[in-house]
Design an enzyme around this catalytic site. Structure first.
Site, PDB file in Angstrom:
ATOM      1  N   SER A 152      12.905  -6.202  -3.941  1.00 12.94           N
ATOM      2  CA  SER A 152      13.426  -5.418  -2.841  1.00 12.94           C
ATOM      3  C   SER A 152      13.897  -4.205  -3.515  1.00 12.94           C
ATOM      4  O   SER A 152      13.311  -3.041  -2.696  1.00 12.94           O
ATOM      5  CB  SER A 152      14.464  -5.840  -2.202  1.00 12.94           C
ATOM      6  OG  SER A 152      15.803  -6.233  -2.678  1.00 12.94           O
TER       7      SER A 152
ATOM      8  N   LYS B 126      24.640  -9.397  -2.498  1.00 11.12           N
ATOM      9  CA  LYS B 126      25.184 -10.427  -1.600  1.00 11.12           C
ATOM     10  C   LYS B 126      26.598 -10.940  -2.030  1.00 11.12           C
ATOM     11  O   LYS B 126      27.237 -11.562  -1.217  1.00 11.12           O
ATOM     12  CB  LYS B 126      24.198 -11.486  -1.436  1.00 11.12           C
ATOM     13  CG  LYS B 126      22.957 -11.162  -0.734  1.00 11.12           C
ATOM     14  CD  LYS B 126      23.262 -10.618   0.724  1.00 11.12           C
ATOM     15  CE  LYS B 126      22.377 -11.132   1.682  1.00 11.12           C
ATOM     16  NZ  LYS B 126      22.672 -10.718   3.135  1.00 11.12           N
TER      17      LYS B 126
HETATM   18  C1  PLP Z   1      17.218  -8.970  -3.083  1.00 12.23           C
HETATM   19  C2  PLP Z   1      17.467  -8.659  -1.679  1.00 12.23           C
HETATM   20  N1  PLP Z   1      17.214  -7.582  -1.316  1.00 12.23           N
HETATM   21  C3  PLP Z   1      17.428  -6.974  -0.012  1.00 12.23           C
HETATM   22  C4  PLP Z   1      18.270  -7.712   0.774  1.00 12.23           C
HETATM   23  C5  PLP Z   1      18.676  -7.551   2.437  1.00 12.23           C
HETATM   24  O1  PLP Z   1      19.794  -7.203   2.495  1.00 12.23           O
HETATM   25  P1  PLP Z   1      20.536  -7.667   3.948  1.00 12.23           P
HETATM   26  O2  PLP Z   1      20.571  -8.981   4.072  1.00 12.23           O
HETATM   27  O3  PLP Z   1      21.882  -6.989   3.979  1.00 12.23           O
HETATM   28  O4  PLP Z   1      19.655  -6.768   4.831  1.00 12.23           O
HETATM   29  C6  PLP Z   1      18.610  -9.110   0.295  1.00 12.23           C
HETATM   30  C7  PLP Z   1      19.530 -10.096   1.159  1.00 12.23           C
HETATM   31  O5  PLP Z   1      19.458 -11.270   0.825  1.00 12.23           O
HETATM   32  C8  PLP Z   1      18.390  -9.565  -0.813  1.00 12.23           C
HETATM   33  O6  PLP Z   1      18.791 -10.876  -1.291  1.00 12.23           O
END
Ligand code: PLP
Length: 341
Positions: free
Chosen positions: A278, A52
């Site tokens: 994630s 981010k």
């Molecule tokens: C740890 C983490 N993984 C995945 C994502 C997903 O990314 P996006 O918001 O670009 O879909 C985020 C988004 O904040 C995140 O903080």
């Protein structure tokens, strides 16, 4: 990162110069017996610890250049479960902009402390939205209220801001340039859909053969699944983001909280990479598709953040036991395999 050479020394100017340019590393253990190659893009290496940072930089820098954000006068307001908030807190500290981040009780206490240490004001929404029972709509309602009432308030609006996606053209460009050949499969976690959309737009604009696997949480509504409880923050969303488009992914994989924890623990034990929830989901998604990936294929997993902020949850045996029972056999098997590497 774009290093600047000066008198034989290599450096970047200011923290903004250290965003992006993260490493792409080949994973040699989690796919050791598979006939395809797997690479990981370590987005946790950004200065704020996540992917981010790219989005925060793009939104703030573009806002300043266009005159919509004025350092010393504007007040930035955003809803974030942590990573974008931390990225924006860095950018606002750097450019001298006041920042208010609206979070909810699921947000990690350490993330909130980091934002405050960087000078941000953090407001915690304590009530869920009455219609959905979710925090996200309640957070967004509060952000709208603040943006409408605070003089010079400016909502960066990650869920519909095209700059959120634009920031990831560089993510995908870096992957395409660093990979040893064409990338066949890109595994990408989804929440605001900024990463997914930015990578998809780059792939299509450059006519790359890459197929995108979107990784979502069980209980997230992004791809039309029913809403349900989710424990692990990061990927998944309670509302379909405006950045979503039907053609963003070639395939969608849903991962539950248990699989996510196992993916993280396997990544830590086998590859020595301590990454966030994630990232575990993305590893679990690779596992789900493993038998269908063609021999010789090149897979890239985007690992969105570092694991230190999950030490009290995903990496705490007590927390895991309390939520899922003793599932340690699911990653301890890995120790035996690594020992024989
Ligand atoms: C740890 C983490 N993984 C995945 C994502 C997903 O990314 P996006 O918001 O670009 O879909 C985020 C988004 O904040 C995140 O903080």
């Amino acid at each position: 990162m774009t290093p600047v050479a000066d008198s034989g020394q290599t450096f970047v100017t200011g923290l903004t110069g250290a965003i992006g340019g993260t490493p792409l590393i080949e994973l040699t253990r989690i796919s050791a017996e598979s006939p395809f190659r797997t690479f990981a893009k370590l987005e946790g290496d950004n200065p704020g610890g996540s992917i981010k940072d790219r989005v925060a930089l793009q939104m703030v820098r573009d806002g300043i250049r266009s005159g919509r954000i004025v350092p010393g006068r504007s007040v930035l307001i955003e809803s974030s479960s942590g990573n974008l908030g931390i990225g924006l807190a860095h950018m606002c500290a750097y450019y001298g902009i006041k920042f208010i981040c609206v979070v909810d009780p699921r947000s990690n206490a350490q993330n909130i402390a980091i934002m405050r240490a960087l000078g941000a004001e953090v407001e915690v929404v304590t009530q869920t939205d009455p219609a959905t029972g979710e925090y996200l709509p309640a957070r967004i309602a509060r952000v709208r209220e603040l943006a409408a009432t605070i003089p010079n308030g400016f909502w960066t609006d990650q869920y519909s801001n095209p700059l959120n996606a634009r920031a990831h053209h560089t993510t995908m460009r870096e992957i395409a340039e660093a990979a040893p050949g064409p990338v066949d499969l890109l595994f990408c976690a989804a929440s605001s859909c900024g990463t997914l959309r930015g990578c998809a737009d780059y792939i299509r604009a450059h006519d790359l053969p890459t197929r995108i696997v979107a990784v979502d949480a069980v209980g997230s509504v992004i791809f039309g699944q029913p809403a349900g409880p989710r424990l692990i923050p990061g990927h998944g969303a309670a509302l379909r983001p405006k950045l979503y488009r039907d053609d963003l992914a070639d395939e969608v994989v849903h991962v539950d909280d248990t699989e996510c924890v196992v993916g993280c623990r396997q990544l830590a034990r086998r590859e020595a990479i301590l990454a966030g929830g994630s990232s575990g989901a993305v590893v679990a998604a690779l596992d789900q598709l493993r038998d269908r990936i063609p021999p010789g294929a090149t897979c890239v997993l985007i690992l969105p953040d570092r694991g230190e902020r999950y030490l009290d949850t995903i990496y705490s045996d007590a927390w895991v036991n309390a939520h899922f029972g003793d599932i340690s056999h699911l990653w301890k098997q890995a120790d035996v395999e690594v020992a024989s590497c």
